[in-house]
Design a protein around this motif. Sequence first.
Motif, PDB file in Angstrom:
ATOM      1  N   PHE A   8       0.704  -1.189   0.055  1.00  0.00           N
ATOM      2  CA  PHE A   8      -0.006   0.164   0.204  1.00  0.00           C
ATOM      3  C   PHE A   8       1.078   1.264  -0.262  1.00  0.00           C
ATOM      4  O   PHE A   8       0.595   2.139  -0.637  1.00  0.00           O
ATOM      5  CB  PHE A   8      -0.971   0.170   1.143  1.00  0.00           C
ATOM      6  CG  PHE A   8      -2.088  -0.991   1.100  1.00  0.00           C
ATOM      7  CD1 PHE A   8      -2.972  -0.606   0.097  1.00  0.00           C
ATOM      8  CD2 PHE A   8      -2.187  -2.070   1.832  1.00  0.00           C
ATOM      9  CE1 PHE A   8      -4.080  -1.599   0.040  1.00  0.00           C
ATOM     10  CE2 PHE A   8      -3.264  -2.903   1.819  1.00  0.00           C
ATOM     11  CZ  PHE A   8      -4.290  -2.825   0.726  1.00  0.00           C
ATOM     12  N   ILE A  77      -2.582  -4.248  -5.987  1.00  0.00           N
ATOM     13  CA  ILE A  77      -2.610  -3.429  -4.864  1.00  0.00           C
ATOM     14  C   ILE A  77      -1.806  -2.185  -5.512  1.00  0.00           C
ATOM     15  O   ILE A  77      -2.407  -0.925  -5.306  1.00  0.00           O
ATOM     16  CB  ILE A  77      -1.956  -3.790  -3.626  1.00  0.00           C
ATOM     17  CG1 ILE A  77      -2.747  -4.792  -2.899  1.00  0.00           C
ATOM     18  CG2 ILE A  77      -1.750  -2.762  -2.654  1.00  0.00           C
ATOM     19  CD1 ILE A  77      -2.165  -5.529  -1.701  1.00  0.00           C
ATOM     20  N   ALA A  80      -3.738   0.308  -7.624  1.00  0.00           N
ATOM     21  CA  ALA A  80      -4.316   1.366  -6.827  1.00  0.00           C
ATOM     22  C   ALA A  80      -3.819   2.660  -6.922  1.00  0.00           C
ATOM     23  O   ALA A  80      -4.443   3.646  -6.222  1.00  0.00           O
ATOM     24  CB  ALA A  80      -4.696   0.924  -5.314  1.00  0.00           C
ATOM     25  N   VAL A 112      -9.327  -4.346  -4.110  1.00  0.00           N
ATOM     26  CA  VAL A 112      -8.045  -4.367  -3.315  1.00  0.00           C
ATOM     27  C   VAL A 112      -8.387  -5.103  -2.000  1.00  0.00           C
ATOM     28  O   VAL A 112      -7.603  -6.054  -1.595  1.00  0.00           O
ATOM     29  CB  VAL A 112      -7.415  -2.970  -3.249  1.00  0.00           C
ATOM     30  CG1 VAL A 112      -6.255  -3.107  -2.123  1.00  0.00           C
ATOM     31  CG2 VAL A 112      -7.013  -2.491  -4.569  1.00  0.00           C
ATOM     32  N   THR A 230      -0.136  -5.361 -14.075  1.00  0.00           N
ATOM     33  CA  THR A 230      -0.663  -6.150 -13.336  1.00  0.00           C
ATOM     34  C   THR A 230      -1.108  -7.475 -13.951  1.00  0.00           C
ATOM     35  O   THR A 230      -0.865  -8.603 -13.204  1.00  0.00           O
ATOM     36  CB  THR A 230      -2.066  -5.446 -12.777  1.00  0.00           C
ATOM     37  OG1 THR A 230      -2.093  -4.229 -12.534  1.00  0.00           O
ATOM     38  CG2 THR A 230      -2.855  -6.116 -11.863  1.00  0.00           C
ATOM     39  N   THR A 260     -10.390  -4.955  -9.886  1.00  0.00           N
ATOM     40  CA  THR A 260      -9.347  -4.028  -9.484  1.00  0.00           C
ATOM     41  C   THR A 260      -8.612  -3.491 -10.850  1.00  0.00           C
ATOM     42  O   THR A 260      -8.605  -2.337 -11.052  1.00  0.00           O
ATOM     43  CB  THR A 260      -8.448  -4.607  -8.629  1.00  0.00           C
ATOM     44  OG1 THR A 260      -8.967  -4.961  -7.485  1.00  0.00           O
ATOM     45  CG2 THR A 260      -6.959  -3.624  -8.276  1.00  0.00           C
TER      46      THR A 260
END
Length: 308
Positions: A8, A77, A80, A112, A230, A260
Amino acid sequence: MTAYLAAFACAVCYGVGSILQSIGARRTAAAGGLDPRLLVRLAAQAPYLVGMGLDLVGWLFSLVAVRTLPLFAVQAILVASVGVTAVLARIVLRVRLDRVQVATLVVLGLGVVLLAATAAPGKAKPLGSLSVALIALGLLPTALGCFWAGRALAGERAVLALGGLSGLAFGATALCARALEADRTVVDVVTDPLSWALLVYGAIGMIAFAAALQRGSVTLAMAGQATVETIVPAIVGLTLLGDHARSGSGGIATTGFIVTVIAAAWLAAHSRVEPAVPSTPAAGSRGPNCDARERSGPPPEPPYAEGL
C-alpha cells in the motif's frame, strides 16, 4: 502484515510520483524517438527527480511485498496508485470528481480489499534454467518494442503503447524480485541473471514511461502501464511461481483481481490530471507545440487541466 503495508505504501508513492514526473517530463524537450539520454535531460528537472525518488522508495517497498505475497495481489494493490492520484487531485488540486468516478474509486477499493484478504503468503517456487533464460531474453523484444512505439506511433496511441510497455518492463522487475530466493548469499544474488535483468528492465521501464509522459496524458500512460503491469506478472506468478489464493477463496480472489484491474484502467483512461506545463524546446529550436501555444496564448488557470 509488513508485506501488505509495503504494497500500500508503494501505491501511494507511485501515485504521487507519477504526477511529479509528468510535470518534469513536460518541461523537457521531446525527442523524435525513444532516446536513452532522455533520463539525463530529465535529471535537470526538480519535479521529475522528486517523483523518481518517490518511485524508487515505492519500488523498494514493492520488493518487500513480493518476497512473501503472490504477484497477483501485490501488482493489483500497486495499480491502486491510479486511485491515489485521483484522490490527491481532489484533495490537493481541488479537481472535481463526478459520481461515476467516485463509484469507480469505491469499486477499486473493494477489489483491493478482496485481494488482500484472499492472497496466500509464501515463498515462490524456484524457477528452472529455461524460465530464467526466457525472462532474461525478454529484454530484447521489450526494448525493441519501446523504440518502435517511440518512433512509429504518435498521439494517444504512442502514450498508451509506451505506457503499456513500461508496465511490461516494471512487471518483469517484480517477477525477477519474486523469483530471486531470499536465503541466497550476496555473491549468488549478484551473479544471478535475474538480478541483472531486474535492473535493465527497470531502466527500460523508466525511459518508456518518461517518453509516454512527454507525449500526452499521464492518466492515459498510467492506464496502459497499470493494466499490463498487473495482468502479465499475475499470470506468470500463477503458472510458474506457485502463487495462489487461500484455500477455498480462489473465486473471490479472481473477482477481486478482475474488478481491481478494470476499475483502475477505466479510472486512469477517463481521468485528466494534467499539469499545464509547456515543454521546453531545445536551445535554438522550436518545440512541437510552439506554434499552437503562440496562437492560443498562455495555458489556462488553474495550473492543472480540466479535471477528472
